[in-house]
Structure formats: C-alpha cells, structure tokens
Design a protein around this motif. Structure first.
Motif, PDB file in Angstrom:
ATOM      1  N   ASN A 212       0.810  -1.226   0.000  1.00 53.29           N
ATOM      2  CA  ASN A 212       0.000   0.000   0.000  1.00 53.29           C
ATOM      3  C   ASN A 212       0.841   1.272   0.000  1.00 53.29           C
ATOM      4  OD1 ASN A 212      -2.388  -1.548   0.256  1.00 53.29           O
ATOM      5  ND2 ASN A 212      -1.907  -1.817   2.436  1.00 53.29           N
ATOM      6  N   ALA A 213       2.139   1.161  -0.139  1.00 57.75           N
ATOM      7  CA  ALA A 213       3.033   2.329  -0.139  1.00 57.75           C
ATOM      8  C   ALA A 213       2.705   3.266   1.028  1.00 57.75           C
ATOM      9  CB  ALA A 213       2.943   3.067  -1.475  1.00 57.75           C
ATOM     10  N   ASP A 214       2.714   2.716   2.224  1.00 56.52           N
ATOM     11  CA  ASP A 214       2.368   3.485   3.426  1.00 56.52           C
ATOM     12  C   ASP A 214       3.604   4.263   3.933  1.00 56.52           C
ATOM     13  OD1 ASP A 214       0.241   3.413   5.893  1.00 56.52           O
ATOM     14  OD2 ASP A 214       2.329   3.482   6.600  1.00 56.52           O
ATOM     15  N   ALA A 215       3.414   5.550   4.208  1.00 57.88           N
ATOM     16  CA  ALA A 215       4.545   6.405   4.588  1.00 57.88           C
ATOM     17  C   ALA A 215       5.246   5.889   5.847  1.00 57.88           C
ATOM     18  CB  ALA A 215       4.067   7.839   4.811  1.00 57.88           C
ATOM     19  N   MET A 216       4.459   5.374   6.816  1.00 59.94           N
ATOM     20  CA  MET A 216       5.050   4.879   8.069  1.00 59.94           C
ATOM     21  C   MET A 216       5.976   3.672   7.810  1.00 59.94           C
ATOM     22  SD  MET A 216       3.899   6.701  10.574  1.00 59.94           S
ATOM     23  CE  MET A 216       3.884   5.770  12.075  1.00 59.94           C
ATOM     24  N   MET A 217       5.572   2.850   6.850  1.00 60.40           N
ATOM     25  CA  MET A 217       6.419   1.689   6.543  1.00 60.40           C
ATOM     26  C   MET A 217       7.724   2.142   5.898  1.00 60.40           C
ATOM     27  SD  MET A 217       4.734  -0.754   7.678  1.00 60.40           S
ATOM     28  CE  MET A 217       5.185  -2.288   6.989  1.00 60.40           C
ATOM     29  N   GLY A 218       7.612   3.161   5.053  1.00 57.84           N
ATOM     30  CA  GLY A 218       8.816   3.724   4.430  1.00 57.84           C
ATOM     31  C   GLY A 218       9.776   4.233   5.497  1.00 57.84           C
ATOM     32  N   GLU A 219       9.211   4.801   6.564  1.00 57.64           N
ATOM     33  CA  GLU A 219       9.998   5.323   7.691  1.00 57.64           C
ATOM     34  C   GLU A 219      10.724   4.185   8.404  1.00 57.64           C
ATOM     35  OE1 GLU A 219      11.077   7.280  11.314  1.00 57.64           O
ATOM     36  OE2 GLU A 219      10.795   7.993   9.250  1.00 57.64           O
ATOM     37  N   VAL A 220       9.998   3.073   8.618  1.00 55.23           N
ATOM     38  CA  VAL A 220      10.623   1.890   9.255  1.00 55.23           C
ATOM     39  C   VAL A 220      11.803   1.423   8.394  1.00 55.23           C
ATOM     40  CG1 VAL A 220      10.297  -0.546   9.832  1.00 55.23           C
ATOM     41  CG2 VAL A 220       8.508   1.116  10.399  1.00 55.23           C
ATOM     42  N   ALA A 221      11.556   1.297   7.091  1.00 60.06           N
ATOM     43  CA  ALA A 221      12.606   0.771   6.203  1.00 60.06           C
ATOM     44  C   ALA A 221      13.828   1.673   6.208  1.00 60.06           C
ATOM     45  CB  ALA A 221      12.059   0.630   4.788  1.00 60.06           C
ATOM     46  N   SER A 222      13.604   2.999   6.269  1.00 65.22           N
ATOM     47  CA  SER A 222      14.757   3.913   6.175  1.00 65.22           C
ATOM     48  C   SER A 222      15.689   3.754   7.381  1.00 65.22           C
ATOM     49  CB  SER A 222      14.281   5.358   6.030  1.00 65.22           C
ATOM     50  OG  SER A 222      13.648   5.760   7.227  1.00 65.22           O
ATOM     51  N   ARG A 223      15.140   3.285   8.523  1.00 66.66           N
ATOM     52  CA  ARG A 223      15.999   3.093   9.701  1.00 66.66           C
ATOM     53  C   ARG A 223      16.950   1.915   9.528  1.00 66.66           C
ATOM     54  NH1 ARG A 223      11.075   3.286  13.649  1.00 66.66           N
ATOM     55  NH2 ARG A 223      12.353   2.099  15.080  1.00 66.66           N
ATOM     56  N   TRP A 224      16.585   0.976   8.688  1.00 64.25           N
ATOM     57  CA  TRP A 224      17.459  -0.191   8.458  1.00 64.25           C
ATOM     58  C   TRP A 224      17.893  -0.220   6.979  1.00 64.25           C
ATOM     59  CZ3 TRP A 224      13.529  -0.451  12.070  1.00 64.25           C
ATOM     60  CH2 TRP A 224      13.887  -0.933  13.350  1.00 64.25           C
ATOM     61  N   SER A 225      18.137   0.959   6.427  1.00 63.04           N
ATOM     62  CA  SER A 225      18.349   1.006   4.969  1.00 63.04           C
ATOM     63  C   SER A 225      19.581   0.197   4.524  1.00 63.04           C
ATOM     64  CB  SER A 225      18.458   2.450   4.488  1.00 63.04           C
ATOM     65  OG  SER A 225      19.501   3.081   5.202  1.00 63.04           O
ATOM     66  N   ASP A 226      20.544  -0.050   5.432  1.00 66.40           N
ATOM     67  CA  ASP A 226      21.697  -0.867   5.027  1.00 66.40           C
ATOM     68  C   ASP A 226      21.339  -2.348   4.940  1.00 66.40           C
ATOM     69  OD1 ASP A 226      23.281   1.302   4.914  1.00 66.40           O
ATOM     70  OD2 ASP A 226      24.287   0.967   6.854  1.00 66.40           O
ATOM     71  N   GLN A 227      20.336  -2.734   5.722  1.00 68.51           N
ATOM     72  CA  GLN A 227      20.029  -4.177   5.765  1.00 68.51           C
ATOM     73  C   GLN A 227      18.765  -4.556   5.004  1.00 68.51           C
ATOM     74  OE1 GLN A 227      20.677  -2.363   8.813  1.00 68.51           O
ATOM     75  NE2 GLN A 227      21.196  -3.921  10.346  1.00 68.51           N
ATOM     76  N   ILE A 228      17.893  -3.548   4.743  1.00 68.11           N
ATOM     77  CA  ILE A 228      16.576  -3.870   4.178  1.00 68.11           C
ATOM     78  C   ILE A 228      16.352  -3.133   2.856  1.00 68.11           C
ATOM     79  CG2 ILE A 228      14.095  -3.592   4.523  1.00 68.11           C
ATOM     80  CD1 ILE A 228      14.504  -3.853   7.488  1.00 68.11           C
ATOM     81  N   VAL A 229      15.837  -3.865   1.886  1.00 62.81           N
ATOM     82  CA  VAL A 229      15.379  -3.249   0.634  1.00 62.81           C
ATOM     83  C   VAL A 229      13.896  -2.938   0.838  1.00 62.81           C
ATOM     84  CG1 VAL A 229      14.953  -3.672  -1.818  1.00 62.81           C
ATOM     85  CG2 VAL A 229      17.000  -4.626  -0.722  1.00 62.81           C
ATOM     86  N   TYR A 230      13.497  -1.713   0.559  1.00 59.01           N
ATOM     87  CA  TYR A 230      12.086  -1.331   0.734  1.00 59.01           C
ATOM     88  C   TYR A 230      11.395  -1.403  -0.627  1.00 59.01           C
ATOM     89  CZ  TYR A 230       7.995   1.591   1.825  1.00 59.01           C
ATOM     90  OH  TYR A 230       6.726   2.067   1.990  1.00 59.01           O
ATOM     91  N   LEU A 231      10.345  -2.211  -0.707  1.00 59.21           N
ATOM     92  CA  LEU A 231       9.609  -2.345  -1.963  1.00 59.21           C
ATOM     93  C   LEU A 231       8.168  -1.899  -1.754  1.00 59.21           C
ATOM     94  CD1 LEU A 231      10.674  -5.858  -3.353  1.00 59.21           C
ATOM     95  CD2 LEU A 231      11.454  -3.615  -4.108  1.00 59.21           C
ATOM     96  N   ALA A 232       7.827  -0.701  -2.223  1.00 61.29           N
ATOM     97  CA  ALA A 232       6.448  -0.207  -2.143  1.00 61.29           C
ATOM     98  C   ALA A 232       5.839  -0.399  -3.532  1.00 61.29           C
ATOM     99  CB  ALA A 232       6.451   1.256  -1.728  1.00 61.29           C
ATOM    100  N   LEU A 233       5.373  -1.622  -3.753  1.00 63.83           N
ATOM    101  CA  LEU A 233       4.889  -1.990  -5.086  1.00 63.83           C
ATOM    102  C   LEU A 233       3.597  -2.789  -4.948  1.00 63.83           C
ATOM    103  CD1 LEU A 233       8.130  -3.441  -6.761  1.00 63.83           C
ATOM    104  CD2 LEU A 233       6.866  -1.433  -7.543  1.00 63.83           C
ATOM    105  N   GLY A 234       2.732  -2.667  -5.950  1.00 60.91           N
ATOM    106  CA  GLY A 234       1.551  -3.520  -5.962  1.00 60.91           C
ATOM    107  C   GLY A 234       1.942  -4.899  -6.478  1.00 60.91           C
TER     108      GLY A 234
END
Ligand SMILES: Cc1cc2nc3c(=O)[nH]c(=O)nc-3n(C[C@H](O)[C@H](O)[C@H](O)COP(=O)(O)OP(=O)(O)OC[C@H]3O[C@@H](n4cnc5c(N)ncnc54)[C@H](O)[C@@H]3O)c2cc1C
Length: 511
Positions: free
Chosen positions: A447-469
């Motif tokens: 759902n490309a939720d802004a809060m989830m994007g925030e979570v991902a940015s905290r672990w940006s070295d370890q996590i790939v963030y995919l906001a996709l349908g």
C-alpha cells in the motif's frame, strides 16, 4: 608456515555446503577462506549415475534467490567422457504416469499431488523438485564463490585448530591460518566436529548399502526397478546400475575394499538369483547410521551440512538439508561480523535448523523400517503403497519430500511467519526472487504506506524497501522478509509500522 591475514571466516570443506556458505558470507561482506582436503574437485562418484542429486523446493528457491538457478538448471556435459557408458535413463522414465518422488521406494505420482493445498505458495520460476549432479553443483558454486572473491585452497585438509576469545587458528599439514570464525563443512567424518569435541548422537546402522556399476553375464535375471526380497532390497537399472541394501548391521561398510566377489555375493543373496557379475566398474558403500550434533556452535566454531548430521541417502535429503543450513547461517554470521547484530542471533541458527535435521533423520529411519526383510515390513509397505495412491497422501509425501511444508517456529503471528515467502509478481513486472539476489532483507509494502517507508529507512543498510503492488498479494498488506526469504512478519490489515519495526529489531538489530 603462517598466513598473516586474518579472514572473517575460515570454512573447512569445499563441498556444496561449504561453497554455498562461502557465497552467502561474501554476499554479506565477509572475507572468506575455504580449505579443502582434496586436491582435485572431480571424482567419478560426483557424476552420473551415483552423483545424481534430487533438489527440493527450499534449495531451488535458494539458488533462484541468489541468481544461480539458470546456471544450476543448465545441463553441462560431464568432464569425464567415459563416465556412465553403461547408464541409460532411470527406470521410472518409462512409466506412463510420472512419479514426483518416493518414500522407501514407494512412489507418489505427480498427477496425484494437489498444490491447491499450499495456499502460501505462488507459481514461480523456482519449481518444487529437480535433479542435477554433485559435480555440476560444485562447479557452479565454486565459480560463483571465486568470482565473488572467496579464496579456495585445495589439498589443504584441516587437521586441528585452537580458538581464543576473538579468533580461531586453523592448522593444515603445511600451513596455519587465522579466522575470526571457523565453520566445519567437512562432511560426515568432520575433523572440525571431532577436534571441537561436539557431541554426536544417534542410532547405529542396520545395513550396508551398495551403489555399483557392473557388467552382468545375463541381463534378464534381475527385475527392473526397486525390488523387496526375503533377504534385502535392490534397485536395478539396466544394463548395470544397481543399488542394494544388505541387512548386516552395517558390518561391511568401510572395513574392506569392495570387490567383484563381494558385490556378486551380496547381489545373489539380496536378489535371490544366481546372477553373475563379469566386471565391476564403480562401487561405493553407505549405511543408515543416523547421527546429529547436539549443538551446532562451540564458541567461534560452527557446523553445517553433513558435518552436523548424517543419515542414509534414502529419499535424497542430505544435500538439501545442508544447503538449507548454509542459507540460514550465512546472512546471520555475516550480520554478526559486520556488527549489525549481536552474536546471540546465531542461537537462532541452531534453534531453527536442528529440528529440521532431526526430522530428516527420522524420515530416513522410517524408510529403513519399511525396507527390513521381514513379514511385518512387507505388510506395512503394502499399506503405505495403498495410501500413497490417494491424493491426500500423495500431497502429504510431496510436501515432506519437496520441503514445501518447511516452517520455522518464529513465535506465531500470521500463518506465513517462518515460511518461505511466496514469489510475488509485482506490477512493475519484477518478481520477489530477483529482489532477494542482493542478500538483504525486504520490507514489502503493497500500500506504499509512509510509516512503513519510515521503518525501512531506519534499516536502509540491511533492508530493501519495496512499495509496489502485486498481481496477487494473497490478501496481505505488508511483509518483512529476512535475507533468506523467510517471512519474519506479515500483516493482512492496515500496515502496523510498530510491529514491523519490532520484527526488524529482532532480526537486524537496533537501527
Ligand atoms: C549415493 C548418495 C546419494 C545421495 N543423494 C542425495 C540426493 O538425491 N539429495 C540430497 O539432498 N542428498 C543426497 N545425498 C547426500 C548428499 O550427497 C550429502 O548430504 C551432501 O554431499 C553433503 O554436503 P556437504 O558439503 O555437507 O558434505 P560433502 O559433500 O561430504 O563435502 C565435504 C567436503 O569437505 C572435504 N573435507 C573432508 N574433510 C576435510 C578436512 N579435514 N579439511 C578440509 N576439507 C575436508 C571433503 O573432501 C569434501 O569436499 C546422497 C548421498 C549419497 C552417498
């Protein structure tokens, strides 16, 4: 002589497990040295017919998720042009209905398996089962490891080691090496396991198994396929490939060389025929000894693959089990080495993989019980054979043999937690498997939720963030995946960023 360099990890053994673990550790940024006892990686037993290895779903997925599936699937000609001159297609290839696998030789048929009973799986380029050879797997993994910068020393068997609070000193015949960690992937008779004093417990063998390539004086005395007899079991593939088990309590195995006379004598006994062997081309023996290490870690020393567990090759599970160990351990050890996670993360390696190993050992023991040359075993076999012809039973066996029922106990939550993530196909045309090739975790946010994007940015070295349908999101709104593709957290309702963050802390450490 002493190698002055300190490697993050020294691996004993360049078998499939050691090589795959080396690739995983390198992907996670670790420096890796692999010490292999054998000078030459090639050996007749790694090629057809006896080098054939069945791969199950978690293994195929692991190769797919690291961008190696095409190389593994690509059939290469054998390096030995004289090999397998007597081998034809497996006996079951001529069956009208194709088998999907077997249990103690009792086949379940592909058209009886009901994949709709696995709602957590989506169609994927990584199928549920395939076959290849040891030689081919090792060639592909070795090339990948070397391209990635892994150093492989052949003819360098590990003889002993000492560990201190921050390193392990590893000794071979001519040289000493230093690593921050040592992983024993040195097979069933592991030196690392023995030198490290790891407890190894289990059950003693009931039989000696033989895999032989022979020439026979008369081709029609043996029946094609697997045969149970009053004195044992044999599988015959014309004109001369034979596997047989002799219920001698494992007495013959490794006590003396396998001779033509021995093979003929055992073959006559277990087949109840007077067949004559005129030439013995290739032979190896094995048993159903089933043992497992009671811990997979002692300080800075870990075990994986056959070094941690041994069982009979019945049902072809050992390689899959070992590669699963490597996929589970690699990213965890690399995270600890990078300082992203505390070394207690390694406790989850044993907690997750020991029960899987224990189940496989029992799966092999159960097959031995069906194979014994006794009236009660034949009666039991007849019942299993009947059950196996039903859709439910065929699906159950497929689940176990193909490994699609694998689920780690990660503490509840959504039913997908602890399972391999479905291979979602995204609206941009990519698939989940491709995004796992970099070896990092994935936060999937449909759902490309802004809060989830925030979570991902905290672990940006370890996590790939995919906001996709996704074309089929299976009713989910978000998932957190570990680098091995296992679901760490999933939600069907509106994204719960706090829960996702809690799961991230657990697997990737404090951001
Ligand atoms: C006949 C047969 C059929 C099988 N079929 C299947 C199947 O279909 N599917 C399946 O999943 N499994 C199958 N298996 C089991 C599978 O082959 C093993 O489980 C798998 O090879 C284990 O991989 P590994 O890397 O842990 O150990 P290994 O393959 O044994 O590799 C260990 C490596 O360590 C090296 N080594 C040993 N000692 C030292 C030392 N001291 N220092 C450095 N290096 C050392 C060895 O030379 C070797 O290269 C089968 C086994 C047999 C015998």
């Amino acid at each position: 002589m002493h190698d002055s360099k300190t490697y993050d990890v020294v691996i004993a053994g360049a078998g499939p497990v050691g090589l795959f673990l080396a690739c995983e550790l390198r992907l996670g940024g670790a420096t890796v040295l692999v010490l292999e006892q054998a000078e030459d990686p090639r050996a007749p037993l790694k090629r057809l017919p006896f080098g054939m290895r069945g791969l199950s779903a978690p293994t195929i997925e692991a190769f797919y998720r690291r961008g190696m599936l095409a190389d593994i699937t690509h059939v290469q000609p054998s390096s030995d042009k004289t090999a397998s001159a007597t081998t034809t297609a497996p006996h079951w290839m001529n069956q009208r209905r194709r088998p999907g696998g077997h249990f103690a030789g009792i086949q379940f048929l592909l058209d009886n398996v009901e994949p709709s009973q696995w709602p957590h799986r989506l169609p994927s380029p990584a199928g549920t089962n395939m076959a290849t050879t040891m030689e081919h797997i090792e060639t592909v993994l070795s090339a990948r490891a070397q391209t990635a910068g892994v150093e492989i020393w052949r003819g360098a068997g590990v003889e002993s080691f000492d560990q201190s609070a921050d390193s392990v000193t590893v000794r071979t015949a001519g040289k000493t090496f230093k690593g921050r960690w040592l992983v024993g992937c040195d097979g069933g008779r592991s030196t690392v396991r023995k030198a490290g004093g790891f407890e190894f417990t289990g059950t003693e063998p009931e039989f000696t198994g033989y895999s032989v390539e022979v020439e026979l004086a008369d081709l029609d005395k043996l029946a094609i396929g697997r045969q149970y007899t009053a004195t044992g079991m044999y599988t015959y593939q014309a004109p001369g490939t034979i596997a047989m088990v002799d219920f001698d309590g494992g007495a013959f195995h490794r006590t003396e060389a396998v001779t033509l006379e021995q093979v003929q004598s055992v073959l006559r006994r277990v087949s109840g025929t007077d067949t004559t062997v005129t030439n013995l081309r290739l032979a190896t023996t094995w048993t159903d000894r089933a043992y497992q290490a009671t811990t997979y870690r002692s300080g800075r020393v870990l075990l994986a693959g056959d070094a941690a567990h041994i069982h009979s090759p019945l049902g072809g599970q050992g390689l899959n089990l070992g590669l699963g160990d490597a996929m589970n351990l690699g990213w965890k050890l690399a995270s600890v080495i990078r300082g992203d996670a505390p070394d207690t993360l390694l406790d989850s390696y044993f907690a997750e993989r020991h029960p899987v190993g224990s189940e496989v050992l029992d799966w092999s023991r159960a097959q031995v019980a069906l194979m014994r040359p006794s009236r009660s075993s034949r009666a039991l076999e007849a019942i299993i054979r009947d059950l196996m012809a039903t859709r439910d039973c065929a699906t159950y066996f497929a689940e176990r043999v193909w490994g699609v029922s694998l689920q780690y106990e990660l503490g509840g939550g959504h039913p997908l937690v602890g399972r391999s993530a479905p291979d979602f196909e995204f609206t941009d045309g990519t698939r989940l498997g491709e995004h796992l090739e970099v070896g990092r975790g994935v936060l999937l946010d449909f759902n490309a939720d802004a809060m989830m994007g925030e979570v991902a940015s905290r672990w940006s070295d370890q996590i790939v963030y995919l906001a996709l349908g996704a074309k089929n999101a299976l009713g989910l709104s978000a998932l957190l995946l570990r680098p091995d593709g296992v679901v760490a957290w999933a939600s069907e309702t509106k994204p719960e960023a706090g829960r996702a963050a809690q799961a991230a802390v657990r697997w990737f450490g404090e951001a």
